[in-house]
Design a protein around this motif. Structure first.
Motif, PDB file in Angstrom:
ATOM      1  N   GLY A 128       0.940  -1.237  -0.386  1.00 40.18           N
ATOM      2  CA  GLY A 128      -0.011   0.189  -0.036  1.00 40.18           C
ATOM      3  C   GLY A 128       0.826   1.283  -0.224  1.00 40.18           C
ATOM      4  O   GLY A 128       0.434   2.550  -0.383  1.00 40.18           O
ATOM      5  N   ARG A 129       1.875   1.846   1.141  1.00 39.31           N
ATOM      6  CA  ARG A 129       2.869   2.292   0.877  1.00 39.31           C
ATOM      7  C   ARG A 129       3.619   2.438  -0.540  1.00 39.31           C
ATOM      8  O   ARG A 129       3.936   4.121  -1.095  1.00 39.31           O
ATOM      9  N   LEU A 130       4.251   1.356  -1.347  1.00 38.69           N
ATOM     10  CA  LEU A 130       4.615   1.651  -2.578  1.00 38.69           C
ATOM     11  C   LEU A 130       3.117   2.351  -3.810  1.00 38.69           C
ATOM     12  O   LEU A 130       3.815   3.440  -4.393  1.00 38.69           O
ATOM     13  N   ASP A 131       1.731   1.642  -3.303  1.00 36.20           N
ATOM     14  CA  ASP A 131       0.874   2.304  -4.463  1.00 36.20           C
ATOM     15  C   ASP A 131       0.804   3.763  -3.539  1.00 36.20           C
ATOM     16  O   ASP A 131       0.629   4.753  -5.005  1.00 36.20           O
ATOM     17  N   ASP A 132       0.432   4.274  -2.954  1.00 38.92           N
ATOM     18  CA  ASP A 132       0.463   5.935  -2.733  1.00 38.92           C
ATOM     19  C   ASP A 132       2.459   6.726  -3.557  1.00 38.92           C
ATOM     20  O   ASP A 132       2.040   7.637  -3.740  1.00 38.92           O
ATOM     21  N   LEU A 133       3.756   6.007  -3.646  1.00 36.95           N
ATOM     22  CA  LEU A 133       4.363   6.632  -3.855  1.00 36.95           C
ATOM     23  C   LEU A 133       3.846   6.386  -5.157  1.00 36.95           C
ATOM     24  O   LEU A 133       4.502   7.793  -5.683  1.00 36.95           O
ATOM     25  N   ALA A 134       3.934   5.291  -6.033  1.00 36.77           N
ATOM     26  CA  ALA A 134       3.593   5.525  -7.494  1.00 36.77           C
ATOM     27  C   ALA A 134       2.202   6.910  -7.670  1.00 36.77           C
ATOM     28  O   ALA A 134       2.828   8.063  -8.429  1.00 36.77           O
ATOM     29  N   GLU A 135       0.865   6.434  -6.609  1.00 33.90           N
ATOM     30  CA  GLU A 135       0.508   7.714  -6.709  1.00 33.90           C
ATOM     31  C   GLU A 135       0.693   9.304  -7.066  1.00 33.90           C
ATOM     32  O   GLU A 135       1.111  10.343  -7.209  1.00 33.90           O
TER      33      GLU A 135
END
Length: 259
Positions: A128-135
């Protein structure tokens, strides 16, 4: 082997020291010739007394921007979770101007759970934290393009991490510098993964400077990593007594390699 010149970075870890000691250590690092001066983005020490002395990342970078005149500066790395992406872009633009164009925007997805718990951020999951970074990365890029005044240069983006499915794909899409660590065999494998992601997104991997965290003597790993394509070699120094003997050996090796 890359055609880039070899550079040496120093992660000056802002823990267990008074700020006066950190200021002196930053000045000495610039004086002896380090190319990039990094801190890190945590709220508590990572080693030693877990509740020992510690200082915040971005206010320190602004101070370093005024204190120094030549060395590039940045976080290794900013935790994406701690600041709104638009705010982070504005902070980076401001430090870029204070430093006359010497900021590197280092960023990662975050991992130190104590920071999250103590400061009220949702820890969630690594994915989830990586998805947030991608956003966040496109939002940061967009905001940098809207600010007035604009940054003094295209601020280099450094992404730290070695996750093969998500992190290295973000590196391929967004990073000017990629920071990794590990023995040469592991670094070689990760570079291969990064090159495949670059091919998938249509990016020339030669556009991405490769940074590796190193320790010990340069004779042990320097040339091997250089042959793999690493050109930025980053050493750690921990407070309260910042020992630069190892750093000086890497600076001497850098100068020999660069001729």
């Amino acid at each position: 082997m890359s055609s880039r010149p070899v550079r040496v970075g120093l992660q000056l870890q802002p823990q267990h020291a008074d700020y006066q000691s950190i200021r002196r250590a930053a000045a000495e690092a610039e004086d002896i010739g380090v190319d990039i001066l990094f801190n890190w983005d945590h709220f508590y020490p990572l080693y030693g007394d877990p509740d020992g002395k510690h200082f915040e990342c971005w206010t320190m970078l602004a101070a370093w921007a005024e204190q120094t005149s030549r060395v590039e500066i940045g976080a290794l790395v900013t935790c994406n979770s701690y600041r709104n992406p638009e705010l982070l872009a504005d902070m980076a633009r401001t430090v870029d101007h204070i430093s006359d164009g010497r900021l590197i925007l280092g960023i990662g997805s975050g991992w130190f759970e104590k920071d999250y718990q103590e400061y009220g951020y949702e820890f969630g999951t690594a994915g989830g934290r990586l998805d947030d970074l991608a956003e966040a990365l496109p939002r940061i890029e967009s905001r940098l393009g809207k600010l007035n005044p604009e940054p003094t240069r295209d601020i280099p983006v450094l992404i730290g991490g070695g996750g093969e499915k998500k992190t290295l794909r973000l590196v391929a899409k967004h990073a000017d510098i990629w920071h990794t660590f590990g023995d040469p065999e592991k670094v070689e494998h990760k570079i291969g993964v990064l090159r495949r992601h670059c091919a998938d997104v249509g990016r020339d991997p030669a556009e991405i400077e490769i940074s590796a965290g190193v320790s010990g003597k340069p004779a042990e790993t320097g040339q091997t990593l250089l042959d793999l394509g690493v050109t930025l070699f980053t050493i750690e120094a921990n407070g309260p007594d910042y020992d630069y003997r190892e750093l000086r050996e890497w600076l001497t090796w850098r100068d020999e390699v660069n001729g």
